[in-house]
Design a protein around this motif. Structure first.
Motif, PDB file in Angstrom:
ATOM      1  N   ALA A  30       0.811  -1.216   0.000  1.00 43.36           N
ATOM      2  CA  ALA A  30       0.000   0.000   0.000  1.00 43.36           C
ATOM      3  C   ALA A  30       0.840   1.259   0.000  1.00 43.36           C
ATOM      4  O   ALA A  30       0.401   2.302  -0.466  1.00 43.36           O
ATOM      5  N   LEU A  31       2.071   1.185   0.509  1.00 47.32           N
ATOM      6  CA  LEU A  31       2.908   2.379   0.616  1.00 47.32           C
ATOM      7  C   LEU A  31       4.103   2.368  -0.340  1.00 47.32           C
ATOM      8  O   LEU A  31       4.777   3.381  -0.492  1.00 47.32           O
ATOM      9  N   GLU A  32       4.379   1.230  -0.964  1.00 44.48           N
ATOM     10  CA  GLU A  32       5.492   1.176  -1.910  1.00 44.48           C
ATOM     11  C   GLU A  32       5.176   2.038  -3.131  1.00 44.48           C
ATOM     12  O   GLU A  32       4.015   2.140  -3.552  1.00 44.48           O
ATOM     13  N   PRO A  33       6.177   2.681  -3.721  1.00 46.39           N
ATOM     14  CA  PRO A  33       5.896   3.613  -4.823  1.00 46.39           C
ATOM     15  C   PRO A  33       5.404   2.921  -6.086  1.00 46.39           C
ATOM     16  O   PRO A  33       5.723   1.760  -6.351  1.00 46.39           O
ATOM     17  N   SER A  34       4.620   3.655  -6.855  1.00 47.13           N
ATOM     18  CA  SER A  34       4.244   3.244  -8.211  1.00 47.13           C
ATOM     19  C   SER A  34       5.144   4.025  -9.161  1.00 47.13           C
ATOM     20  O   SER A  34       5.159   5.255  -9.130  1.00 47.13           O
ATOM     21  N   ILE A  35       5.896   3.313  -9.983  1.00 43.70           N
ATOM     22  CA  ILE A  35       6.909   3.950 -10.837  1.00 43.70           C
ATOM     23  C   ILE A  35       6.524   3.779 -12.302  1.00 43.70           C
ATOM     24  O   ILE A  35       6.265   2.667 -12.766  1.00 43.70           O
TER      25      ILE A  35
END
Length: 255
Positions: A30-35
């Motif tokens: 939920a908190l990991e970045p979307s790249i």
């Protein structure tokens, strides 16, 4: 006894805590970045694609738990990799990436990926509202194009960081405005010893954990569950012993 065991199990479901609040379980990722990787595959990028592949690998290495999407373009965009946390499978796609055949350089548009990126960002914000969105653009700036270059229009506050990296001579005049439209810095690849210099440090977000738990106090549910299990075992032992006695009584009467 069974009634008491049932009551203990029901209470344990609510995870009572001594001296604080109960644990909160976070959804994995939920908190990991979307790249978002925006890659120019025009003929002008052909000599630079080996470096671009290495640079994308460096971004993946920096964010091993992130979700990635890859949009490539020439005159038109293509979503080569939809947003996914499967970076292991993305690497072969990056390795096999090649430039489009020569002949259409005059129609290359540095902003061709604008609409696709916009809707991808909208979707990411809706699905992962607490995760930062990073955009990395790798391009040559359409040096041989004769068409008006399209501007990027991204949702407000949707991009938290990233970089526009220019390859080859003539990229800067076109790609500096692109960086401004995306709200990220512009860097010429020749000025960087490694693309790591243009990649922000990994976001501290509990990466690598399936379920990150934050608890305050001492949880009692495991003790209640243990007592309930013990009561059930005692009751089961009694039932088996009673069954054995009943069967022995039947044998004696039968004689």
């Amino acid at each position: 006894m069974l009634v008491l065991a049932a009551v203990l199990l029901v209470v344990a479901v609510f995870r009572p805590t001594l001296g604080g609040a109960p644990a909160v379980t976070r959804i994995a990722g939920a908190l990991e970045p979307s790249i978002f990787l925006i890659v120019d595959r025009s003929a002008a990028m052909a000599p630079h694609l080996p470096a671009v592949r290495d640079d994308i690998d460096a971004v993946i290495d920096r964010y091993p738990d992130a979700r990635f999407a890859m949009i490539t373009f020439d005159a038109r965009p293509a979503l080569d990799w939809p947003l996914s946390a499967d970076s292991w499978s993305l690497r072969p796609v990056v390795s096999a990436m090649s430039a489009y055949p020569a002949g259409a350089e005059s129609t290359t548009n540095s902003g061709a990926a604008s609409t696709v990126l916009r809707y991808q960002l909208i979707s990411a914000v809706q699905q992962f509202p607490k995760a930062p969105n990073l955009v990395f653009y790798f391009g040559a700036g359409a040096p041989d194009s004769t068409v008006p270059q399209r501007a990027f229009q991204v949702p407000e506050n949707a991009v938290a960081g990233g970089a526009v990296i220019g390859y080859g001579t003539g990229a800067t005049p076109v790609l500096q405005p692109v960086a401004g439209q995306l709200g990220v810095p512009y860097r010429e690849r020749t000025d960087l010893q490694s693309v790591d210099e243009a990649v922000p440090a990994a976001v501290e977000s509990g990466q690598g954990s399936e379920n990150a738990k934050t608890a305050v106090g001492f949880e009692l549910y495991w003790g209640m569950a243990g007592v309930a299990a013990l009561l059930i075992l005692v009751e089961l032992y009694r039932a088996l012993r009673q069954l054995r006695r009943t069967r022995l009584d039947r044998i004696v009467v039968g004689r």
